[in-house]
Design a protein around this motif. Structure first.
Motif, PDB file in Angstrom:
ATOM      1  N   SER A   1       2.336 -20.774 -27.918  1.00  0.00           N
ATOM      2  CA  SER A   1       1.103 -20.923 -28.822  1.00  0.00           C
ATOM      3  C   SER A   1      -0.201 -21.807 -29.076  1.00  0.00           C
ATOM      4  N   LEU A   2       0.026 -21.846 -27.385  1.00  0.00           N
ATOM      5  CA  LEU A   2      -1.965 -22.009 -27.139  1.00  0.00           C
ATOM      6  C   LEU A   2      -2.361 -20.838 -27.165  1.00  0.00           C
ATOM      7  N   ASN A   3      -2.198 -19.754 -27.206  1.00  0.00           N
ATOM      8  CA  ASN A   3      -2.765 -17.974 -27.423  1.00  0.00           C
ATOM      9  C   ASN A   3      -2.845 -17.522 -28.863  1.00  0.00           C
ATOM     10  N   GLY A   4      -2.123 -18.472 -29.039  1.00  0.00           N
ATOM     11  CA  GLY A   4      -2.378 -17.713 -31.163  1.00  0.00           C
ATOM     12  C   GLY A   4      -0.972 -17.457 -32.114  1.00  0.00           C
ATOM     13  N   ALA A   5      -0.035 -17.366 -30.067  1.00  0.00           N
ATOM     14  CA  ALA A   5       1.566 -16.928 -31.144  1.00  0.00           C
ATOM     15  C   ALA A   5       1.755 -17.309 -32.855  1.00  0.00           C
ATOM     16  N   GLY A   6       1.688 -18.591 -32.207  1.00  0.00           N
ATOM     17  CA  GLY A   6       2.583 -19.294 -34.150  1.00  0.00           C
ATOM     18  C   GLY A   6       2.508 -20.885 -33.788  1.00  0.00           C
ATOM     19  N   LEU A   7       3.566 -21.522 -34.984  1.00  0.00           N
ATOM     20  CA  LEU A   7       3.936 -23.118 -34.527  1.00  0.00           C
ATOM     21  C   LEU A   7       4.595 -23.015 -33.569  1.00  0.00           C
TER      22      LEU A   7
END
Length: 331
Positions: free
Chosen positions: A243-249
């Motif tokens: 999530s920290l790397n923008g993969a999702g919620l």
């Protein structure tokens, strides 16, 4: 005809080998853990089977598995053997000052954000106690692994274990700013179906995907099965990292998300639907004798966790992981 069962040193070693093999489901792994040969484990199990007059394992070229009788015998033997092993250890090693090796198991999230940051403090208070920590979301048994205590979620299960509540950890839904820049922020439960959600497969629950623990518009608890565009198994820290790397919620504990919220690396969304908590306890076998190092560590955790959560939301940050601080500084 089976002989009448009696306890001696050899039989105790046989029982230890049986319980280790039952726990690990493999004679070779049991042998490796006990420091003996697979043949020695097999012979120990065979001796017990002859004494009882029943088969405890089904053996095949694919491996071994417990029979119904073996499963029932293991469930009875495990807590009894744990008590015997700990009583012997207490008689040999328990002194007024804690010493020896403390064996702990806990989940990756609790290890990184709870236990590991506090270990240097515990070691300064108890310099002659060594610590072995098994970082895993697997439900590790106490007998075969020689684990002294575990940090586990959920309500107490089984009379053979003693649970002492440490905290009720609150959960939230989080996303990285770069993810929210590409997708509209979810505001209702129905919106989750249109988002990329990172789900977690829990090995302690048969590797099933866990639903998200939320509240509905009226504040009632609901478990929501979200669409998992990314499934992560066995490691809650990996869910957070994705999530920290923008993969999702993702849904994680506030104590793990808080340092990243403060640095602007995460944003909490749908706060009106979050806030449910999960009880975390320190767990140990229900023996009359608990060695001094285990008692010392339990007292240490209670002393460090409970006061620092007073006056704050349940489960808020106790200590921040060195891993999290390093991430903020870059690789």
């Amino acid at each position: 005809m089976p002989s009448s069962p009696s306890l001696d040193a050899n039989h105790l070693r046989n029982l230890e080998a049986f319980c280790k093999a039952a726990t690990l489901g493999n004679f070779s792994l049991a042998a490796q853990a006990l420091g003996v040969t697979p043949g020695a484990v097999s012979r120990s199990v065979a001796r017990i089977e002859r004494r009882l007059g029943v088969g405890l394992f089904v053996r095949s070229t694919q491996g071994v598995r417990l029979t119904a009788a073996g499963e029932a015998y293991w469930k009875q033997c495990e807590p009894a053997l744990a008590a015997l092993l700990r009583a012997g250890e207490l008689a040999r090693h328990d002194t007024q000052a804690p010493e020896g090796t403390l064996r702990v198991t806990c989940s990756p999230l609790h290890a990184h954000y709870r236990v590991l940051p506090l270990l240097p403090v515990f070691r300064r208070e108890h310099p002659v106690v060594d610590v072995q920590i098994d970082v895993s979301d697997r439900l590790v048994g106490f007998v075969g692994s020689r684990i002294d205590l575990a940090l586990r979620p959920g309500e107490p299960r089984g009379d053979a274990l003693v649970y002492r509540t440490l905290e009720h950890c609150s959960l939230g839904i989080f996303a990285a700013p770069q993810y929210l820049a590409r997708y509209d922020e979810p505001r209702r439960l129905e919106d989750l179906g249109r988002h990329r959600c990172i789900t977690f497969r829990n090995p302690a629950r048969g590797d099933q995907v866990l639903p998200w623990m939320l509240r509905d518009a009226n504040g009632r608890p609901v478990d929501v099965e979200v669409p998992g565009s990314l499934q992560v198994g066995h490691d809650g820290v990996a869910v957070l990292a994705a999530s920290l790397n923008g993969a999702g919620l993702c849904q994680v504990y506030h104590f793990a998300a808080d340092p990243h919220l403060r640095r602007g690396e995460l944003v909490e969304v749908m706060r009106d639907f979050g806030g449910r908590t999960l009880r975390w306890s320190v767990v140990h076998p229900g023996s009359l004798h608990v060695n001094s190092r285990t008692r010392a560590f339990i007292d240490f955790l209670v002393r460090r966790v409970v006061p620092e959560r007073a006056g704050a939301l349940p489960g808020r940050a106790l200590a921040f992981s060195p891993w999290a601080r390093r991430r903020a500084a870059g690789p």
